[in-house]
Motif scaffolding. Structure first.
Motif, short mmCIF file in Angstrom:
data_model
loop_
_atom_site.label_atom_id
_atom_site.label_comp_id
_atom_site.label_asym_id
_atom_site.label_seq_id
_atom_site.Cartn_x
_atom_site.Cartn_y
_atom_site.Cartn_z
N ALA A 15 0.89 -1.20 0.20
CA ALA A 15 0.23 -0.10 -0.03
C ALA A 15 0.79 1.18 -0.15
CB ALA A 15 -0.89 0.04 1.09
N GLY A 16 1.92 1.14 0.65
CA GLY A 16 2.73 2.22 0.77
C GLY A 16 4.03 2.34 -0.20
N ASP A 37 10.28 -6.59 -4.53
CA ASP A 37 9.27 -7.39 -3.69
C ASP A 37 9.38 -8.75 -3.85
OD1 ASP A 37 6.22 -6.15 -2.42
OD2 ASP A 37 6.40 -8.37 -2.91
N LEU A 81 14.15 -9.67 0.26
CA LEU A 81 15.28 -9.10 1.17
C LEU A 81 15.83 -10.34 2.14
CD1 LEU A 81 17.34 -6.88 1.57
CD2 LEU A 81 15.40 -6.07 3.42
N ASP A 313 3.39 -0.70 7.92
CA ASP A 313 3.00 -1.65 9.11
C ASP A 313 4.52 -2.01 9.52
OD1 ASP A 313 0.36 -1.56 8.28
OD2 ASP A 313 0.08 -3.66 8.08
N ALA A 330 -3.79 1.38 6.17
CA ALA A 330 -3.50 1.64 4.87
C ALA A 330 -3.24 2.97 4.53
CB ALA A 330 -4.50 0.74 3.73
C1 LIG Z 1 -7.55 -8.71 4.94
C2 LIG Z 1 -7.13 -7.33 5.50
C3 LIG Z 1 -7.98 -6.22 5.39
C4 LIG Z 1 -7.28 -5.08 5.77
N1 LIG Z 1 -8.60 -4.02 5.74
C5 LIG Z 1 -8.04 -2.75 5.92
C6 LIG Z 1 -8.98 -1.45 5.81
O1 LIG Z 1 -10.05 -1.76 5.70
N2 LIG Z 1 -8.48 -0.53 6.17
C7 LIG Z 1 -7.01 -0.20 6.39
O2 LIG Z 1 -6.34 0.99 6.48
N3 LIG Z 1 -6.13 -1.29 6.40
C8 LIG Z 1 -6.64 -2.34 6.33
N4 LIG Z 1 -5.73 -3.43 6.40
C9 LIG Z 1 -4.41 -3.35 6.73
C10 LIG Z 1 -3.51 -2.73 5.57
O3 LIG Z 1 -3.76 -3.71 4.59
C11 LIG Z 1 -2.08 -2.53 5.77
O4 LIG Z 1 -2.04 -1.41 6.85
C12 LIG Z 1 -1.56 -1.85 4.62
O5 LIG Z 1 -1.34 -2.91 3.63
C13 LIG Z 1 0.08 -1.88 5.09
O6 LIG Z 1 0.82 -1.16 4.02
P1 LIG Z 1 2.42 -1.59 3.86
O7 LIG Z 1 2.70 -0.81 2.56
O8 LIG Z 1 3.00 -1.02 4.94
O9 LIG Z 1 2.40 -3.19 3.58
P2 LIG Z 1 1.60 -4.01 2.81
O10 LIG Z 1 0.74 -3.58 2.01
O11 LIG Z 1 1.58 -5.33 3.49
O12 LIG Z 1 2.90 -4.45 1.65
C14 LIG Z 1 4.13 -5.04 1.95
C15 LIG Z 1 4.88 -5.60 0.94
O13 LIG Z 1 6.23 -6.07 1.10
C16 LIG Z 1 6.47 -7.18 0.44
N5 LIG Z 1 7.42 -7.99 1.35
C17 LIG Z 1 7.41 -8.38 2.58
N6 LIG Z 1 8.48 -9.00 3.08
C18 LIG Z 1 9.28 -8.79 2.10
C19 LIG Z 1 10.80 -9.01 1.85
N7 LIG Z 1 11.60 -9.62 2.85
N8 LIG Z 1 11.47 -8.70 0.76
C20 LIG Z 1 10.87 -8.22 -0.31
N9 LIG Z 1 9.56 -7.83 -0.37
C21 LIG Z 1 8.75 -8.21 1.01
C22 LIG Z 1 5.15 -8.10 0.47
O14 LIG Z 1 5.10 -9.09 -0.53
C23 LIG Z 1 4.36 -6.66 0.08
O15 LIG Z 1 4.02 -6.75 -1.10
C24 LIG Z 1 -6.10 -4.80 6.04
C25 LIG Z 1 -5.30 -5.99 6.18
C26 LIG Z 1 -5.87 -7.29 5.74
C27 LIG Z 1 -4.87 -8.40 5.77
#
Ligand SMILES: Cc1cc2nc3c(=O)[nH]c(=O)nc-3n(C[C@H](O)[C@H](O)[C@H](O)COP(=O)(O)OP(=O)(O)OC[C@H]3O[C@@H](n4cnc5c(N)ncnc54)[C@H](O)[C@@H]3O)c2cc1C
Length: 435
Positions: A15-16, A37, A81, A313, A330
């Motif tokens: 998401a970010g 990723d 990673l 997150d 998100a």
């Molecule tokens: C079912 C569900 C419903 C949700 N509903 C909501 C909602 O309604 N509203 C809301 O605000 N939030 C919601 N959330 C929470 C929201 O999805 C997260 O807060 C948000 O996606 C966080 O964004 P991010 O960019 O930190 O990480 P993410 O979106 O989780 O992305 C992390 C990325 O890092 C990659 N990655 C992980 N480890 C590695 C590694 N070692 N090497 C390379 N790549 C890696 C993953 O493949 C992924 O693409 C929900 C979550 C879930 C599971």
């Protein structure tokens, strides 16, 4: 060792991270912006409960990172990673192997000038005995698909048994009454109605399937306003979901759950949606982490290493004006990505960085409780006031959040044509994924 100061590597295209890569990529191009990723395609994580229920087809919804890289002007590197040499400003990415064990990409190293950690989080089982073994989590598309397949198989078997007159009930337990658990429960009801429509005629979901939502706090959606919790609970209960609050799950077994009081809850399928933690490898990078393995950052998303930032997150960031850290949402990841853009722009151009602190603007929360229902509390319409929304309006607003994410990545034109294309495709496809 010298490193290319003007090269930004973002690890994690969620998401970010993806929004940041797409926007910076358009501005600076693939020689400056690299996204890493472990997956080769992106899905907006808040829609994983729909993938799990089968109401969203992952093969239609996901976006290839290679395509996004080409369209948005960044370099994509597929791989997980697995190592960081901060001294040398170098990452190590694992080899990528296909389902048959054939190597697609070897182990690689990658130099960075500025590193952004955006690897998200996964379910936290809190050490509950049996949880990792018997409960399913919704952390990735693979896990959501695994749940969907198991659900489909269980329902087909149940339907077959009904034809022979064997009385049986399918018990589904969802641990965690936060947004994920609540939305999954509602989505499962939608999916089951669809499956009956498409041929599981012997099934009467109200009679044959029992969904139990277990929450440790004294109300579901405990982080959100009470009115929202009460409305969501009433909607779920009316539709047959059994909601149990103040229940602390102490163990998960092959066929059920046991709570701290010794009560047993039968479960043929158990989903764990009770909390998050960041990936444990973050604790090995030599950066400060908290007990949830999140990287500790300051008000500008900086770690103690001046060339490493973290967002979303996987980061513990201070919440200005509040005594707690920012929530794993998100909306936070999106706003942090927007905040870091001018900072990274300045670093790439070799200019002085903006000194402002990140301020989270909470626009409220929307929770989907079915395809025609949603509930939400929107903030900031009037200063300090929240605005309660429900019904179709809340559901539409909820759907627009997904569109806004696509818009940030693909731009309005591509998002519009994709949304229209999907709408048209939907007319010729079943309401629930059947295979
Ligand atoms: C079912 C569900 C419903 C949700 N509903 C909501 C909602 O309604 N509203 C809301 O605000 N939030 C919601 N959330 C929470 C929201 O999805 C997260 O807060 C948000 O996606 C966080 O964004 P991010 O960019 O930190 O990480 P993410 O979106 O989780 O992305 C992390 C990325 O890092 C990659 N990655 C992980 N480890 C590695 C590694 N070692 N090497 C390379 N790549 C890696 C993953 O493949 C992924 O693409 C929900 C979550 C879930 C599971």
């Amino acid at each position: 060792m010298s490193h290319d100061k003007h090269k930004v590597v973002i690890v994690g295209g969620g998401a970010g991270g993806l929004e940041l890569a797409a926007k910076l990529g358009r501005e600076f191009g693939p020689e400056h912006i690299v996204l890493v990723d472990k997956a080769d395609s992106h899905i907006w994580k808040p829609s994983l409960h729909e993938v799990a229920a089968g109401t969203l087809d992952i093969h239609r919804e996901d976006l290839s990172y290679f395509m996004l890289a080409r369209d948005c002007g960044f370099t994509f590197m597929h791989g997980e990673l697995q190592g960081l040499d901060r001294e040398a400003h170098q990452l190590t990415l694992s080899a990528v192997v296909d389902a048959a064990g054939e190597e697609v990409f070897p182990v690689r190293t990658l130099a960075y000038g500025t590193l952004i950690m955006a690897v998200g989080s996964k379910s936290n089982f809190f050490g509950t005995p049996g949880a990792a073994q018997y409960a399913l989590a919704l952390d990735s598309t693979a896990e959501a698909e695994r749940f969907r397949q198991r659900l489909l198989n269980e329902l087909v078997t149940l339907n077959r048994k009904k034809t022979t007159g064997t009385p049986q009930i399918l018990n589904i337990a969802i641990v965690g009454g936060g947004a994920t658990g609540v939305e999954l429960a509602a989505e499962l009801l939608e999916a089951m109605a669809g499956l009956v429509y498409y041929g599981l005629n012997e099934l009467d979901p109200e009679r044959d399937v029992r969904i139990t939502l277990l929450e440790g706090a004294d109300r579901i959606l405990s982080a959100l306003p009470e009115k929202l919790s009460a409305t969501a609970q009433a909607l779920l209960v009316t539709r047959g979901v059994s909601v149990k609050t103040s229940v602390k799950v102490a163990a998960v077994e092959a066929d059920g759950l046991v709570d701290s009081e010794g009560n047993r809850y039968p479960a043929d399928l158990c989903v764990w949606a009770a909390g998050i933690e960041a990936p444990v490898f973050l604790t090995t990078l030599g950066l400060e982490t908290n007990r949830l393995h999140q990287i500790v950052v300051d008000e500008r998303m900086r770690t103690a290493d001046p060339d490493i930032f973290a967002l979303g997150d996987c980061a513990q960031a201070p919440w200005a004006g509040e005594s707690r850290s920012l929530p794993a949402r998100a909306q936070v990841a999106h706003q942090q990505a927007s905040f870091l853009r001018p900072v990274l722009r300045a670093r790439i151009k070799g200019e002085s960085e903006p000194q402002e602190h990140f301020r989270f603007r909470d626009y409220g929360s929307l929770v989907s409780v079915g395809h025609t229902r949603g509930v939400g509390s929107l903030m900031g319409v009037l200063k300090g006031k929240s605005w309660f929304v429900e019904g179709l309006l809340a559901r539409w607003m909820y759907m627009s959040l997904h569109l806004m994410h696509h818009m940030a990545v693909l731009g309005p034109l591509r998002t519009g044509s994709m949304a229209l294309g999907r709408l048209l495709l939907k007319r010729g496809a079943p309401r629930v994924k059947l295979h």
